[in-house]
Enzyme design. Structure first.
Site, PDB file in Angstrom:
ATOM      1  N   LYS A 244     -10.005  -6.799  -0.978  1.00  0.00           N
ATOM      2  CA  LYS A 244      -8.803  -5.869  -1.159  1.00  0.00           C
ATOM      3  C   LYS A 244      -7.180  -6.011  -1.480  1.00  0.00           C
ATOM      4  O   LYS A 244      -6.905  -7.679  -2.073  1.00  0.00           O
ATOM      5  CB  LYS A 244      -8.275  -6.208   0.640  1.00  0.00           C
ATOM      6  CG  LYS A 244      -7.936  -4.996   1.211  1.00  0.00           C
ATOM      7  CD  LYS A 244      -8.752  -3.195   1.286  1.00  0.00           C
ATOM      8  CE  LYS A 244      -7.297  -2.276   2.108  1.00  0.00           C
ATOM      9  NZ  LYS A 244      -8.345  -1.884   2.472  1.00  0.00           N
TER      10      LYS A 244
ATOM     11  N   GLY B  31      -4.459  15.111   9.624  1.00  0.00           N
ATOM     12  CA  GLY B  31      -4.072  15.205   8.327  1.00  0.00           C
ATOM     13  C   GLY B  31      -5.102  15.564   7.666  1.00  0.00           C
ATOM     14  O   GLY B  31      -5.944  16.096   7.069  1.00  0.00           O
ATOM     15  N   ASN B  32      -5.315  14.891   5.871  1.00  0.00           N
ATOM     16  CA  ASN B  32      -5.859  14.895   5.020  1.00  0.00           C
ATOM     17  C   ASN B  32      -7.971  15.348   5.538  1.00  0.00           C
ATOM     18  O   ASN B  32      -7.904  16.152   5.014  1.00  0.00           O
ATOM     19  CB  ASN B  32      -5.533  13.575   4.126  1.00  0.00           C
ATOM     20  CG  ASN B  32      -4.081  13.748   2.534  1.00  0.00           C
ATOM     21  OD1 ASN B  32      -4.183  15.375   2.904  1.00  0.00           O
ATOM     22  ND2 ASN B  32      -4.076  12.662   2.911  1.00  0.00           N
ATOM     23  N   VAL B  33      -7.866  13.926   5.926  1.00  0.00           N
ATOM     24  CA  VAL B  33      -9.379  14.024   6.838  1.00  0.00           C
ATOM     25  C   VAL B  33      -9.523  15.152   8.494  1.00  0.00           C
ATOM     26  O   VAL B  33      -9.847  16.072   7.985  1.00  0.00           O
ATOM     27  CB  VAL B  33      -9.913  12.435   7.177  1.00  0.00           C
ATOM     28  CG1 VAL B  33     -10.869  12.957   7.584  1.00  0.00           C
ATOM     29  CG2 VAL B  33      -9.758  12.045   6.408  1.00  0.00           C
TER      30      VAL B  33
HETATM   31  P1  NAI Z   1      -3.089  11.380   6.981  1.00  0.00           P
HETATM   32  O1  NAI Z   1      -1.799  10.013   6.778  1.00  0.00           O
HETATM   33  O2  NAI Z   1      -3.170  11.756   5.817  1.00  0.00           O
HETATM   34  O3  NAI Z   1      -3.554  11.739   8.525  1.00  0.00           O
HETATM   35  C1  NAI Z   1      -3.103  11.096   9.399  1.00  0.00           C
HETATM   36  C2  NAI Z   1      -2.254  11.963  10.382  1.00  0.00           C
HETATM   37  O4  NAI Z   1      -2.211  11.771  12.117  1.00  0.00           O
HETATM   38  C3  NAI Z   1      -0.740  12.412  10.118  1.00  0.00           C
HETATM   39  O5  NAI Z   1      -1.221  14.171  10.249  1.00  0.00           O
HETATM   40  C4  NAI Z   1       0.361  11.935  11.190  1.00  0.00           C
HETATM   41  O6  NAI Z   1       0.597  12.888  11.402  1.00  0.00           O
HETATM   42  C5  NAI Z   1      -1.446  11.713  12.994  1.00  0.00           C
HETATM   43  N1  NAI Z   1      -0.610  11.198  13.531  1.00  0.00           N
HETATM   44  C6  NAI Z   1      -0.202  10.224  13.604  1.00  0.00           C
HETATM   45  N2  NAI Z   1      -0.191   9.514  14.733  1.00  0.00           N
HETATM   46  C7  NAI Z   1      -0.803  10.168  15.655  1.00  0.00           C
HETATM   47  C8  NAI Z   1      -0.900  10.004  17.215  1.00  0.00           C
HETATM   48  N3  NAI Z   1       0.246   9.026  17.911  1.00  0.00           N
HETATM   49  N4  NAI Z   1      -1.462  11.126  17.342  1.00  0.00           N
HETATM   50  C9  NAI Z   1      -1.813  12.243  16.677  1.00  0.00           C
HETATM   51  N5  NAI Z   1      -1.267  12.539  15.778  1.00  0.00           N
HETATM   52  C10 NAI Z   1      -0.757  11.420  14.792  1.00  0.00           C
HETATM   53  O7  NAI Z   1      -4.564  10.300   6.902  1.00  0.00           O
HETATM   54  P2  NAI Z   1      -6.017  10.308   6.628  1.00  0.00           P
HETATM   55  O8  NAI Z   1      -6.205   9.994   4.652  1.00  0.00           O
HETATM   56  O9  NAI Z   1      -6.469  11.725   6.657  1.00  0.00           O
HETATM   57  O10 NAI Z   1      -6.879   9.008   7.009  1.00  0.00           O
HETATM   58  C11 NAI Z   1      -6.535   9.334   8.356  1.00  0.00           C
HETATM   59  C12 NAI Z   1      -7.140   8.316   8.868  1.00  0.00           C
HETATM   60  O11 NAI Z   1      -9.296   8.056   8.524  1.00  0.00           O
HETATM   61  C13 NAI Z   1      -6.523   6.724   8.992  1.00  0.00           C
HETATM   62  O12 NAI Z   1      -6.578   6.082   9.522  1.00  0.00           O
HETATM   63  C14 NAI Z   1      -7.553   6.172   7.478  1.00  0.00           C
HETATM   64  O13 NAI Z   1      -6.906   4.778   7.470  1.00  0.00           O
HETATM   65  C15 NAI Z   1      -8.364   6.978   7.832  1.00  0.00           C
HETATM   66  N6  NAI Z   1      -9.429   6.441   6.447  1.00  0.00           N
HETATM   67  C16 NAI Z   1      -9.323   8.030   5.674  1.00  0.00           C
HETATM   68  C17 NAI Z   1      -9.498   8.203   4.403  1.00  0.00           C
HETATM   69  C18 NAI Z   1      -9.893   8.738   3.599  1.00  0.00           C
HETATM   70  O14 NAI Z   1     -10.046   9.532   2.646  1.00  0.00           O
HETATM   71  N7  NAI Z   1      -7.938   9.709   3.481  1.00  0.00           N
HETATM   72  C19 NAI Z   1     -11.293   7.771   4.505  1.00  0.00           C
HETATM   73  C20 NAI Z   1     -11.402   6.258   5.487  1.00  0.00           C
HETATM   74  C21 NAI Z   1     -10.591   5.895   6.609  1.00  0.00           C
END
Ligand code: NAI
Length: 351
Positions: free
Chosen positions: A77, A179-181
């Site tokens: 990392k 979010g994205n996932v």
């Molecule tokens: P992202 O940033 O696109 O989505 C996160 C979402 O959570 C956002 O829409 C945000 O508004 C929302 N959010 C924040 N605080 C919140 C709360 N208190 N209650 C409800 N919603 C809330 O991130 P992404 O890429 O979708 O990743 C999501 C999680 O998965 C993160 O923890 C990331 O570390 C993990 N992850 C993501 C991967 C990827 O391929 N993008 C791979 C492995 C893990």
């Protein structure tokens, strides 16, 4: 969740280039299985010590994630400290790229929290040991999130079959974070006939999920405790604490967020409440599988079967947790540590 370091890193490289605004650390936790792979985080830290601690913990987590995803990669990392003053982003990431290049392929970087495809494009001007760039037609690459969602979905199918004896059709799932996932996961679940309860701090994505997937929206402070069968944390880490676990109504927890357990002991609390926990780094490996395929030059066709294999891997993990009489997160840590150690043992014997 890896609370204490099981194994100290093989190597650390301090990053300190004040002209470029670069300050932080690269941690190569293990290269036993291959180059240490793990993203580059850009975040504000109160001290260098806090930055180093985070990097060590995250690098060890990557060793476990990559081992459990059956990738020929070790764990590493990079954690960069967000400068307090305005800075030239391109210069910072070029300086970082130079540092990565000096490691001669023993560390492979990609995006993480706070960094983007364009940052990695700047890194790629100085080193080829970077992934997470725009996909070339017919090649793996691009946004890893849909693959992460697919892996979580496969894991959820297995966890629900095991705990509830059902398919996902008609099962209620609370998705925290669209979010994205999380949003992509909702799409897959909706297609499979699951009924969705969702929450996000952004009302626009909630509205879209309600409209597209017939989801029920709940306030963000209620989503964890929704009356559902499955909880999918897809927003923040450390949402599973002693206090929150006591109030969960779900029977299965399976989501994408990293480090969902605030402490390793919280995994035991889940097991004590007969809530089946799918260890986060096992089910959220779809993204790193896609990123690895890009870096290692695999064919696009190899990505889907490898991501789909997350389901069977989780099933075996649940079996070994039962056999060993441990919680699933403990079984995952033991399995990952054994994979890394098995590769190290002959190295040591040969030395
Ligand atoms: P992202 O940033 O696109 O989505 C996160 C979402 O959570 C956002 O829409 C945000 O508004 C929302 N959010 C924040 N605080 C919140 C709360 N208190 N209650 C409800 N919603 C809330 O991130 P992404 O890429 O979708 O990743 C999501 C999680 O998965 C993160 O923890 C990331 O570390 C993990 N992850 C993501 C991967 C990827 O391929 N993008 C791979 C492995 C893990």
């Amino acid at each position: 969740m890896v609370d204490a370091l099981f194994q100290l890193p093989e190597r650390t490289v301090t990053l300190d280039d004040p002209v470029a605004g670069l300050s932080g650390i690269i941690v190569l936790h293990s290269t036993a299985l291959g180059p240490a792979a793990g993203g580059c985080r850009l975040w504000r830290y109160p001290s260098q010590q806090a930055c180093v601690r985070d990097a060590m913990r995250l690098a060890e987590g990557m060793s476990y994630k990559n081992a459990m995803a059956d990738l020929p990669l070790g764990g590493g990392k990079a954690v960069l400290r967000l400068p307090d003053q305005p800075f030239d982003r391109n210069a910072l990431f070029e300086a970082f790229g130079r540092a990565v290049e000096k490691l001669e392929g023993t560390y492979v970087t990609a995006e993480d929290v706070g960094t983007s495809v364009s940052d990695m494009a700047a890194v790629s001007t100085l080193t080829r040991h970077v992934a997470g760039l725009d996909a070339r037609p017919g090649r793996p690459g691009g946004d890893p999130s849909p693959w992460t969602a697919r892996g979580v979905f496969r894991g959820m199918e297995v966890a629900v079959a095991r705990r509830l004896g059902r398919t996902l059709d008609g099962v209620t799932v609370a998705v925290q974070g669209l979010g994205n996932v999380g949003f992509a996961l909702c799409g897959l679940l909706h297609e499979a006939g699951a009924r969705l309860v969702v929450a996000d701090t952004r009302s626009d994505v909630v509205d879209r999920a309600v409209e597209m997937f017939d989801a029920k929206a709940v306030p963000v402070d209620e989503i964890l405790f929704a009356d559902v069968e499955v909880l999918a944390p897809c927003a923040l880490g450390a949402v599973l604490t002693g206090a929150s676990i006591a109030r969960l109504r779900a029977k299965v927890v399976c989501g994408a967020a990293n480090n969902q357990l605030a402490h390793a002991a919280d995994g035991r609390c889940l097991a004590d409440r007969n809530i089946l926990y799918a260890p986060d780094y096992v089910v959220n490996a779809g993204g790193i599988i896609n990123v690895s395929a890009e870096y290692l030059g695999w064919a696009l066709e190899e990505v889907a079967p490898r991501v789909d294999a997350i389901g069977a891997r989780l099933g075996s993990l649940f079996d070994s947790a039962d056999t060993l009489g441990v919680a699933p997160h403990e079984a995952a840590n033991l399995a990952a540590q054994a994979i890394v150690a098995a590769r190290r043992a002959p190295d040591r014997a040969a030395a």
